[in-house]
Design a protein around this motif. Sequence first.
Motif: not given
Length: 379
Positions: A204-205, A211-213, A221-225
């Motif tokens: 995530s860093a 770039a994906m964000k 957001k789905e991956v983070s969730d």
Amino acid sequence: MVTGCVDLDQSFKSLDSSVPIPPPLPSKSNGYQRRHGMDAAPGLGNGCVSTATRDMWDRLFIDGYKADVVIYTDSGYVIYAHANIIGNASTVIKGMLKQAKRHGKWHTISIRGVPHDAVRVFIRFLYSSCYEKEEMNEFIMHLLLLSHAYVVPQLKRLCEWHLEHGLLNTENVIDVFQLALLCDFPRLSVISHRMIMKHFKELSATEAWTAMKKSHPFLEKEVSDSVILEENMRKERIRKRNDQRIYSQLYEAMEALVHICRDGCKTIGPHDKDFKPNHAECNYEACKGLESLIRHFAGCKLRVPGGCVHCKRMWQLLELHSRVCADSDQCRVPLCRNLKEKMEKQSKKDETRWKLLVKNVLGSKKIGGSPYFLPVTSC
């Protein structure tokens, strides 16, 4: 050196019982594969065409003998090919060739957006189904995209296999994950998603994550969730496992309590029984700690609920026993009958809480159980 080749052999069925049965096909570890260090990708076959045939197809591609197609790539480079060969290998290319304008005897098509060398490896695969291991390692992402865009299932499975068996790493996993979703690689998307979740803090860093964000904010957001959900589920599993261990310990403590009050154990037990020096070994592991708790409870001057932490635990254990005891009239555990009568005066909230605890404690021992405890019932 060719380090990979898709199987082009097929097994034959005998049309006449009088015809001799042909010899078996080469095994997965045949001599050709061992000599050339081939990677045997599942579902792609394990044999290979002869060296002479392979060299002939490679020479035909390299020399461009009677080629009738010009393929334009990035940086102004071109690749020469044969329409009949690459058209039969890819239905998409066949459609492009039909639409291409003829310039004399030539067809012209363009394959852009990927390096020239990656296109060259791709076109060579359409000829001989072979590839160099070094080129596969270098252009795996580009070949994955080309195999999907131009509908070459063999190369698509091959790229997926190599990524799953070594080429997928933390440096490319975010790109592979996005490409797997875009190009319909369900298995690869699951594998890459698992790797992202495993190394989420590190990934995530990275610039790839940023770039994906920017390009796919909903996907990010789905991956983070999903990472948050997985962490919550992990904590919930730990909590349930700890609760189950506590319920099991309470059950064992109640068994040991009945054992001590009914039969006696070592130096503690009913007042009407004498203890022998050679007392049999106790089978209840909870007895040791429970003996100390009972001795403290018997001599504590603050032996009232809430007056002493240790005594409070003993009171709770006695009340829990009274709720699961099958026969208070015959039970030798102190205060069993009195505590049963006290239940009728408890509030509805406390009664519901105790019933849930009783259900969980009894449910921790689903196999077997003691005859002096009540059966498991729903609340």
